[in-house]
Design an enzyme around this catalytic site. Structure first.
Site, PDB file in Angstrom:
ATOM      1  N   TRP A 152       0.860  -1.184   0.000  1.00  0.00           N
ATOM      2  CA  TRP A 152       0.000   0.000   0.000  1.00  0.00           C
ATOM      3  C   TRP A 152       0.902   1.242   0.000  1.00  0.00           C
ATOM      4  O   TRP A 152       2.054   1.178   0.451  1.00  0.00           O
ATOM      5  CB  TRP A 152      -0.956   0.017   1.195  1.00  0.00           C
ATOM      6  CG  TRP A 152      -0.303  -0.047   2.555  1.00  0.00           C
ATOM      7  CD1 TRP A 152      -0.094  -1.167   3.307  1.00  0.00           C
ATOM      8  CD2 TRP A 152       0.240   1.060   3.316  1.00  0.00           C
ATOM      9  NE1 TRP A 152       0.549  -0.841   4.485  1.00  0.00           N
ATOM     10  CE2 TRP A 152       0.760   0.522   4.516  1.00  0.00           C
ATOM     11  CE3 TRP A 152       0.342   2.431   3.103  1.00  0.00           C
ATOM     12  CZ2 TRP A 152       1.363   1.309   5.503  1.00  0.00           C
ATOM     13  CZ3 TRP A 152       0.950   3.216   4.075  1.00  0.00           C
ATOM     14  CH2 TRP A 152       1.442   2.658   5.257  1.00  0.00           C
ATOM     15  N   GLU A 195       7.706   7.746  14.094  1.00  0.00           N
ATOM     16  CA  GLU A 195       7.930   7.162  12.763  1.00  0.00           C
ATOM     17  C   GLU A 195       8.777   8.090  11.893  1.00  0.00           C
ATOM     18  O   GLU A 195       9.601   7.631  11.104  1.00  0.00           O
ATOM     19  CB  GLU A 195       6.583   6.910  12.064  1.00  0.00           C
ATOM     20  CG  GLU A 195       5.717   5.853  12.728  1.00  0.00           C
ATOM     21  CD  GLU A 195       6.195   4.425  12.471  1.00  0.00           C
ATOM     22  OE1 GLU A 195       7.116   4.248  11.653  1.00  0.00           O
ATOM     23  OE2 GLU A 195       5.673   3.511  13.116  1.00  0.00           O
ATOM     24  N   GLU A 233       9.072   1.239   6.058  1.00  0.00           N
ATOM     25  CA  GLU A 233       8.751   2.062   7.235  1.00  0.00           C
ATOM     26  C   GLU A 233       8.475   3.516   6.849  1.00  0.00           C
ATOM     27  O   GLU A 233       7.670   4.196   7.491  1.00  0.00           O
ATOM     28  CB  GLU A 233       9.915   2.016   8.227  1.00  0.00           C
ATOM     29  CG  GLU A 233      10.040   0.729   9.012  1.00  0.00           C
ATOM     30  CD  GLU A 233       9.035   0.649  10.152  1.00  0.00           C
ATOM     31  OE1 GLU A 233       8.521   1.695  10.573  1.00  0.00           O
ATOM     32  OE2 GLU A 233       8.759  -0.474  10.602  1.00  0.00           O
ATOM     33  N   HIS A 236       5.018   4.879   6.819  1.00  0.00           N
ATOM     34  CA  HIS A 236       4.230   5.038   8.049  1.00  0.00           C
ATOM     35  C   HIS A 236       4.125   6.507   8.468  1.00  0.00           C
ATOM     36  O   HIS A 236       3.037   7.040   8.679  1.00  0.00           O
ATOM     37  CB  HIS A 236       4.840   4.209   9.185  1.00  0.00           C
ATOM     38  CG  HIS A 236       4.881   2.751   8.886  1.00  0.00           C
ATOM     39  ND1 HIS A 236       5.516   1.844   9.705  1.00  0.00           N
ATOM     40  CD2 HIS A 236       4.387   2.021   7.845  1.00  0.00           C
ATOM     41  CE1 HIS A 236       5.391   0.628   9.193  1.00  0.00           C
ATOM     42  NE2 HIS A 236       4.718   0.708   8.068  1.00  0.00           N
ATOM     43  N   GLU A 286       9.672  -3.417  17.327  1.00  0.00           N
ATOM     44  CA  GLU A 286       8.646  -3.645  16.307  1.00  0.00           C
ATOM     45  C   GLU A 286       7.361  -4.135  16.962  1.00  0.00           C
ATOM     46  O   GLU A 286       6.263  -3.753  16.552  1.00  0.00           O
ATOM     47  CB  GLU A 286       9.132  -4.657  15.252  1.00  0.00           C
ATOM     48  CG  GLU A 286      10.281  -4.147  14.411  1.00  0.00           C
ATOM     49  CD  GLU A 286       9.878  -3.085  13.368  1.00  0.00           C
ATOM     50  OE1 GLU A 286       8.763  -2.565  13.428  1.00  0.00           O
ATOM     51  OE2 GLU A 286      10.698  -2.788  12.501  1.00  0.00           O
ATOM     52  N   THR A 289       5.636  -1.120  18.570  1.00  0.00           N
ATOM     53  CA  THR A 289       4.901  -0.263  17.622  1.00  0.00           C
ATOM     54  C   THR A 289       3.676  -0.991  17.077  1.00  0.00           C
ATOM     55  O   THR A 289       2.653  -0.365  16.801  1.00  0.00           O
ATOM     56  CB  THR A 289       5.810   0.196  16.458  1.00  0.00           C
ATOM     57  OG1 THR A 289       6.528  -0.919  15.951  1.00  0.00           O
ATOM     58  CG2 THR A 289       6.790   1.259  16.896  1.00  0.00           C
ATOM     59  N   ASP A 318       2.203  -3.950   9.158  1.00  0.00           N
ATOM     60  CA  ASP A 318       3.614  -3.882   8.737  1.00  0.00           C
ATOM     61  C   ASP A 318       4.542  -4.144   9.921  1.00  0.00           C
ATOM     62  O   ASP A 318       5.535  -4.870   9.810  1.00  0.00           O
ATOM     63  CB  ASP A 318       3.951  -2.470   8.212  1.00  0.00           C
ATOM     64  CG  ASP A 318       3.635  -2.303   6.735  1.00  0.00           C
ATOM     65  OD1 ASP A 318       3.092  -3.236   6.119  1.00  0.00           O
ATOM     66  OD2 ASP A 318       3.939  -1.208   6.199  1.00  0.00           O
ATOM     67  N   GLU A 319       4.228  -3.519  11.039  1.00  0.00           N
ATOM     68  CA  GLU A 319       5.088  -3.672  12.228  1.00  0.00           C
ATOM     69  C   GLU A 319       5.146  -5.134  12.661  1.00  0.00           C
ATOM     70  O   GLU A 319       6.194  -5.638  13.058  1.00  0.00           O
ATOM     71  CB  GLU A 319       4.584  -2.814  13.399  1.00  0.00           C
ATOM     72  CG  GLU A 319       4.355  -1.337  13.100  1.00  0.00           C
ATOM     73  CD  GLU A 319       5.611  -0.542  12.786  1.00  0.00           C
ATOM     74  OE1 GLU A 319       6.669  -1.140  12.567  1.00  0.00           O
ATOM     75  OE2 GLU A 319       5.507   0.697  12.727  1.00  0.00           O
ATOM     76  N   HIS A 322       7.418  -7.007  10.406  1.00  0.00           N
ATOM     77  CA  HIS A 322       8.815  -6.684  10.735  1.00  0.00           C
ATOM     78  C   HIS A 322       9.241  -7.346  12.049  1.00  0.00           C
ATOM     79  O   HIS A 322      10.367  -7.812  12.179  1.00  0.00           O
ATOM     80  CB  HIS A 322       8.996  -5.163  10.834  1.00  0.00           C
ATOM     81  CG  HIS A 322       8.796  -4.453   9.527  1.00  0.00           C
ATOM     82  ND1 HIS A 322       8.525  -3.104   9.443  1.00  0.00           N
ATOM     83  CD2 HIS A 322       8.818  -4.909   8.248  1.00  0.00           C
ATOM     84  CE1 HIS A 322       8.404  -2.769   8.166  1.00  0.00           C
ATOM     85  NE2 HIS A 322       8.573  -3.839   7.428  1.00  0.00           N
TER      86      HIS A 322
HETATM   87 FE   LIG Z   1       8.612  -0.636  12.685  1.00  0.00          FE
HETATM   88 FE   LIG Z   2       6.775   2.010  11.642  1.00  0.00          FE
END
Ligand SMILES: [Fe+2]
Ligand SMILES: [Fe+2]
Length: 455
Positions: A152, A195, A233, A236, A286, A289, A318-319, A322
């Site tokens: 995205w 971020e 990242e 974000h 990670e 977050t 996403d976090e 990761h």
């Molecule tokens: Fe992250």
């Molecule tokens: Fe992030």
């Protein structure tokens, strides 16, 4: 070759200047006392010492309610580390790690930190281990990245300025955002600023021996990972920044100043250029977050902004991906070198995981991060309890309790990390009970100093 720096023991000092807070921090002791408790545990202080710290926080909370300005620095004890061995290294000399925030004229009053510590603690043998993991990183780590055309992009979730309906879409966004409470906005802004300090985190990864991007465009899988992780990242902060800008409810100039100060201040997570420590740190962060963005998503939905909930949810996903990747690296270290991995985990926990944006400053409030942490705590976006939960999650994720064949030193480290989550939780509960009283209000420059009531 590795170099040892900062071998001398320093006298612990807190902040040099006394903060002048804009937040009526009656509840500041919530965070401060939790932090003191964690500090105490991190450094083998006994439980009664920790709890006396919590109780003194409670009395300061009372004085805050009568209008006294507080310095949280006075509540945070300076830790004296008891080393449990060098993670992934061969250095036997003691290094005392003393977190400090000092203010310097070079940054116009912004906080900076100095630690007395090893800055290169990875032994040549351990470095060789990371070299031998290149194929593994390629086959196991890189698949955690998403191809760009499958990712995205911020624009997918923002009004399109090239479309005729742009102004209407902005109006709708602003109508939805009008229902977001100020304390929630503060959390969202703080998360966004965190971020936006991404250059600092890429720099941190590129301090790590054996995995850093040696040229800036290294074809090694470690270099590829670091650059692509950074690129993922980067979306974000970009998305949150634009979203908050369009709400019209935040002081973008103050926010932008905070970001500039924060990137200028940098961050020293005390990972000593050592990937054992570095990947324990990133696994923890990670997940932190993931929890924080997940909570802002949940709250946005409750406040009637479903689109913002989607935005925060995407970032949280996403976090999580990761976190899985970084945890996989540490899992591999536990498999190949359980002794080194165990010592690294314990060492990072003893040092305490510092939050990435803990040096944030807006040019006005010298305890901005403490105030932001407090609001996050009170709104439930990120709490001291989450710290213990993350630790427990990692202990289970890496099957720490069942690791066998350790030296007595590593067995002690094992016992330490396994016992820590319940101990932190217990102390946090006691601290919370002492400070949950009285009206609390806050204001932040990020939201034009509007005053709000803290939960
Ligand atoms: Fe992250
Ligand atoms: Fe992030």
């Amino acid at each position: 070759m590795y170099i040892m720096a900062g071998m001398t023991m320093s006298v612990p000092v807190g902040r040099v200047t006394v903060p002048s807070t804009k937040l009526v921090v009656a509840a500041a002791a919530t965070v401060a006392s939790s932090r003191s408790c964690i500090n105490s545990l991190s450094n083998n202080h006994n439980v009664s010492a920790s709890c006396s710290s919590a109780s003194s926080s409670g009395s300061l909370a009372s004085s805050a309610m009568s209008g006294t300005k507080l310095s949280l620095a006075s509540l945070v004890r300076a830790p004296m580390a008891k080393p449990v061995g060098r993670a992934g290294g061969e250095i036997s000399a003691m290094t005392v790690t003393i977190p400090q925030k000092l203010r310097g004229a070079d940054l116009n009053g912004a906080p900076k930190e100095k630690h007395s510590q090893a800055v290169h603690s990875l032994s040549p043998e351990k470095r060789e281990l990371f070299n031998s993991l290149e194929d593994w990183a390629e086959s196991t780590l890189l698949p955690y990245l998403k191809p760009v055309d499958k990712c995205w992009q911020p624009q997918d979730y923002l009004p399109d300025p090239s479309s005729e309906g742009f102004m209407d879409e902005v109006k709708e966004l602003q109508e939805r955002a009008a229902g977001l409470p100020d304390d929630y906005l503060v959390c969202l802004v703080g998360d966004m600023i965190t971020e936006e300090a991404l250059p600092t985190y890429q720099s941190m990864l590129n301090t790590l021996h054996g995995t850093r991007d040696e040229t800036g465009a290294s074809p090694s899988p470690w270099g590829i990972w670091t650059r692509a992780w950074t690129a993922e990242e980067n979306r974000h902060g970009d998305l949150l920044n634009k979203y908050l800008y369009l709400t019209g409810r935040v002081d973008m100039r103050q926010i932008e100043k905070t970001i500039q100060y924060l990137i200028g201040s940098g961050m020293d997570p005390q990972t000593e250029s050592n990937p054992y420590l570095g990947f324990v740190y990133t696994s923890f962060q990670e997940r932190a977050t993931f929890i924080s963005h997940g909570n802002t998503a949940r709250h946005a939905k409750n406040f009637g902004d479903a689109k913002l909930a989607t935005v925060c949810g995407l970032i949280a996903a996403d976090e999580k991906r990761h976190e899985n990747a970084y945890s996989k690296i540490v899992e591999k270290l536990f498999e190949l070198d359980p002794e080194g991995a165990m010592l690294a985990f314990a060492e990072m926990m003893r040092k305490k995981i510092s939050m990435p944006a803990h040096l944030m400053y807006d040019g006005q409030n010298e305890q901005l991060f403490d105030d932001y942490s407090l609001v996050a705590q009170r709104t439930g976006v990120y709490t001291a309890r989450d710290y213990a939960d993350i630790m427990e999650h990692l202990v289970n994720r890496w099957n720490v309790a069942s690791v066998q064949g350790l030296s007595s030193e590593a067995q002690k480290a094992q016992e330490y990390v396994c016992s820590l989550p319940p101990r932190i939780r217990k102390l946090d509960e006691r601290a919370q009970a002492k400070v949950k009283k009285g009206p609390k209000a806050g204001s932040f420059s990020w939201i034009f100093n509007r005053e709000f009531t803290l939960l």
